[in-house]
Design a protein around this motif. Structure first.
Motif, mmCIF file in Angstrom:
data_model
loop_
_atom_site.group_PDB
_atom_site.id
_atom_site.type_symbol
_atom_site.label_atom_id
_atom_site.label_comp_id
_atom_site.label_asym_id
_atom_site.label_seq_id
_atom_site.Cartn_x
_atom_site.Cartn_y
_atom_site.Cartn_z
ATOM 1 N N ARG A 182 5.468 -4.530 41.582
ATOM 2 C CA ARG A 182 6.898 -4.055 41.538
ATOM 3 C C ARG A 182 7.932 -5.095 41.359
ATOM 4 O O ARG A 182 7.441 -5.432 41.423
ATOM 5 N N VAL A 183 8.618 -4.616 40.401
ATOM 6 C CA VAL A 183 9.544 -5.636 39.480
ATOM 7 C C VAL A 183 11.220 -5.006 39.876
ATOM 8 O O VAL A 183 11.465 -4.379 39.187
ATOM 9 N N ILE A 184 11.853 -5.915 40.450
ATOM 10 C CA ILE A 184 13.405 -6.084 41.248
ATOM 11 C C ILE A 184 14.110 -5.998 40.378
ATOM 12 O O ILE A 184 14.262 -8.434 40.022
ATOM 13 N N ALA A 185 15.319 -5.830 39.251
ATOM 14 C CA ALA A 185 16.283 -6.764 38.536
ATOM 15 C C ALA A 185 17.409 -5.906 38.888
ATOM 16 O O ALA A 185 17.602 -4.665 39.263
ATOM 17 N N GLY A 186 18.765 -6.862 38.430
ATOM 18 C CA GLY A 186 19.933 -6.196 37.781
ATOM 19 C C GLY A 186 19.975 -5.118 36.997
ATOM 20 O O GLY A 186 19.350 -5.317 35.842
ATOM 21 N N ASP A 187 21.326 -4.288 37.355
ATOM 22 C CA ASP A 187 21.453 -3.214 36.519
ATOM 23 C C ASP A 187 21.108 -3.711 34.623
ATOM 24 O O ASP A 187 22.187 -3.112 33.976
ATOM 25 N N GLN A 188 21.892 -4.722 34.657
ATOM 26 C CA GLN A 188 22.761 -5.567 33.301
ATOM 27 C C GLN A 188 21.929 -6.396 32.998
ATOM 28 O O GLN A 188 21.974 -7.076 32.502
ATOM 29 N N ARG A 189 20.593 -6.597 33.644
ATOM 30 C CA ARG A 189 19.744 -7.626 32.688
ATOM 31 C C ARG A 189 19.438 -6.768 31.466
ATOM 32 O O ARG A 189 19.961 -5.694 31.410
ATOM 33 N N HIS A 190 19.148 -8.311 30.887
ATOM 34 C CA HIS A 190 18.668 -8.387 28.891
ATOM 35 C C HIS A 190 17.504 -7.160 29.493
ATOM 36 O O HIS A 190 16.392 -6.552 29.554
ATOM 37 N N GLY A 191 17.335 -6.259 27.873
ATOM 38 C CA GLY A 191 16.288 -5.511 27.212
ATOM 39 C C GLY A 191 15.029 -6.129 26.791
ATOM 40 O O GLY A 191 13.857 -5.377 26.940
ATOM 41 N N THR A 192 15.478 -6.869 27.129
ATOM 42 C CA THR A 192 14.234 -7.842 26.383
ATOM 43 C C THR A 192 13.053 -8.250 27.732
ATOM 44 O O THR A 192 12.036 -9.091 27.854
ATOM 45 N N VAL A 193 13.769 -7.841 29.085
ATOM 46 C CA VAL A 193 12.975 -8.025 30.258
ATOM 47 C C VAL A 193 12.167 -7.140 29.918
ATOM 48 O O VAL A 193 10.709 -7.260 30.217
ATOM 49 N N ASP A 194 12.644 -6.272 29.717
ATOM 50 C CA ASP A 194 11.784 -4.858 29.532
ATOM 51 C C ASP A 194 10.780 -4.658 29.164
ATOM 52 O O ASP A 194 8.483 -3.841 29.428
ATOM 53 N N SER A 195 11.114 -4.659 28.189
ATOM 54 C CA SER A 195 10.214 -5.166 26.966
ATOM 55 C C SER A 195 9.138 -5.609 26.636
ATOM 56 O O SER A 195 7.465 -5.401 26.688
ATOM 57 N N ALA A 196 9.707 -6.790 27.694
ATOM 58 C CA ALA A 196 7.950 -7.916 27.953
ATOM 59 C C ALA A 196 7.720 -7.175 28.465
ATOM 60 O O ALA A 196 6.059 -7.356 28.660
ATOM 61 N N LEU A 197 8.014 -6.853 29.908
ATOM 62 C CA LEU A 197 7.089 -5.955 31.012
ATOM 63 C C LEU A 197 6.456 -4.548 30.495
ATOM 64 O O LEU A 197 4.471 -5.021 30.526
#
Ligand SMILES: *Cc1c(COP(=O)(O)O)cnc(C)c1O
Length: 475
Positions: A182-197
């Motif tokens: 599981r990956v825990i991340a804030g709601d203001q994270r950049h879209g590139t984090v989701d793409s990398a995942l």
């Protein structure tokens, strides 16, 4: 000799290179005079670049003349000191020149044996960057295309490591059947984090999104709650500077909590990691050195040309195991740095040269001054625009990013009208050619984002921009 080779030899008199230099100087000299926004229409550009692939070739210098003519008015002057959209850095002259030479030298910077100088320049650049950012000496690094690939590289190492801790070899056995991460991340994270995942085989449902506070920061109670909600391999992604307000998570508080739960902590510091270089902003990244991986950009605040990003990983073994490749024709070097051990690319550009050049041109003090200078200009710009009739400050920069808004002046105006009015003012300012901004939505409100990440932005640029916005608001 085949005909084409004869022709290519005859054509090759470096005239194209000389022309390119002439055009480059003319372009840079014209930044103060010309429109910041592109002025050519899509149809014009398609018309100029279009047609079918010609049967007959052309001399290099002619090609360059045609390319320059076709691009005329089709370029956003992001090199200008009055370009404040997105988060786009300027370019230092040394980095620009080094970038040209990188093309001329045409090195394949995959291995030391492919280009000894590229390998060593990169080795030095990586060491200097770790020092600049105050990252652990033992951390490994990779020079990649941008923060997107930096996230990819760091999160690949994270995936390898947290799965190894749970008895799973992801290199051998892949993601199918692996214990869920599981990956825990804030709601203001950049879209590139989701793409990398996504590239790494994580589905959207593996991300637990934590709502951030009014300032865009993750609260420690929320992280604790998310960590408690389940167990197993965990990655926590924290932010050092989000694109809207440059929010920094409280690393001193959050990292120990995440580490105590056995999580890998990854930091998105695309531009915010540079706060470390400034005496007055350094506190924002206090404790960041205790994370496991860090991603940042070179083409933003270091002011090197696109595309350059940096990945740093504390656990060299995890980094290497998740990237390193072997093939019969690879000539590994035990002593020197083979970039292929740390990078997701195989053949690659020798982007260490321009990073080395930029760091050499600035020095530690220069980076500090560049960061401070941008922060001061960002603040002056947001305050200046905020004082205009019809403008309202949503976020005064504490770093280099700020937000202003232009409420609809009519008494019956609704929230949607204020949003629409804000967008129309941004478009009108861009239309003047005096400055260029982009819009964003922050806490449900449309806003004009002010981002200053260019060494060129001067006091005069700030004043000129405020005058341009004032003129639009008065018209
Ligand atoms: C720009 C940015 C990114 C993405 O960087 P690229 O270099 O465009 O891949 C990621 N995170 C933040 C906070 C950014 O500002």
């Amino acid at each position: 000799m085949p005909e084409i080779q004869k022709e290519l030899v005859n054509r090759s008199n470096y005239e194209a290179l000389r022309n390119a230099l002439r055009h480059a100087v003319r372009y840079l000299d014209g930044l103060d005079r010309n429109s910041v926004a592109a002025t050519a229409s899509l149809a014009q550009l398609r018309d100029r670049f279009g047609g079918s692939l010609p049967d007959q070739g052309e001399s290099p210098s002619r090609v360059i003349e045609e390319l320059v003519a076709a691009s005329e008015g089709g370029l956003n002057a992001s090199a200008s000191g009055r370009f404040f959209a997105w988060v786009i850095g300027g370019t230092l002259e040394s980095a620009m020149a080094a970038d040209w030479l990188t093309s001329v030298w045409d090195q394949n910077a995959a291995m030391f044996s492919g280009s000894p100088a590229a390998s060593v320049a990169e080795e030095t650049a990586g060491r200097w960057l770790k020092e600049l950012f105050g990252l652990p000496d033992e951390a490994s690094f990779a020079l990649v295309t941008g923060c997107q690939l930096a996230h990819f590289t760091c999160l690949a190492a994270a995936r390898w490591s947290v799965l190894r801790d749970h008895g799973w070899d992801v290199k051998r056995d892949g993601m199918f059947g692996a214990p869920p991460i599981r990956v825990i991340a804030g709601d203001q994270r950049h879209g590139t984090v989701d793409s990398a995942l996504g590239f790494l085989g994580f589905g959207q449902t593996s991300v637990v999104t934590v709502a951030t506070d009014a300032d865009g920061k993750m609260e420690v109670v929320d992280l604790r709650r998310a960590l408690r909600a389940s167990s197993g391999p965990t990655v926590v992604v924290l932010g050092a500077g989000d694109i809207n307000v440059a929010a920094f998570d409280s690393f001193n508080e959050l990292i120990p909590v995440a580490k105590a739960a056995g999580a890998w902590v990854h930091i998105d510091g695309a531009f915010g990691l540079f706060a470390r270089a400034s005496q007055s902003k350094r506190w924002m990244v206090d404790g960041i050195q205790d994370a496991d991986s860090w991603a940042t950009d070179g083409h933003k605040w270091l002011n090197v040309p696109f595309d350059t990003g940096f990945a740093f990983v504390r656990d060299q073994q995890a980094h290497r195991a998740s990237m390193s490749a072997t093939a019969s024709y690879i000539a590994p070097n035990k002593e020197a740095r083979d970039q292929i051990d740390w990078n997701p690319e195989w053949s690659r550009r020798a982007r260490g040269f321009c990073v080395y050049a930029a760091l050499r041109e600035l020095g530690k003090r220069g980076v500090q001054q560049l960061v401070d200078h941008c922060c001061q200009r960002a603040r002056a710009l947001v305050r200046g625009i905020g004082q205009l009739e019809g403008a309202e400050v949503l976020w005064e920069p504490h770093l280099n990013q700020g937000l202003v808004r232009f409420p609809d002046p009519s008494p019956q105006a609704t929230a949607a009208d204020h949003d629409a009015h804000t967008d129309s003012i941004i478009a009108a300012v861009n239309q003047t050619g005096e400055a260029f901004f982009s819009g964003t939505t922050w806490r449900g409100k449309r806003a004009m984002r002010v981002s200053v990440v260019n060494w060129r932005t001067s006091d005069e640029d700030v004043h000129r921009t405020i005058r341009a916005v004032a003129a639009v608001l008065q018209s």
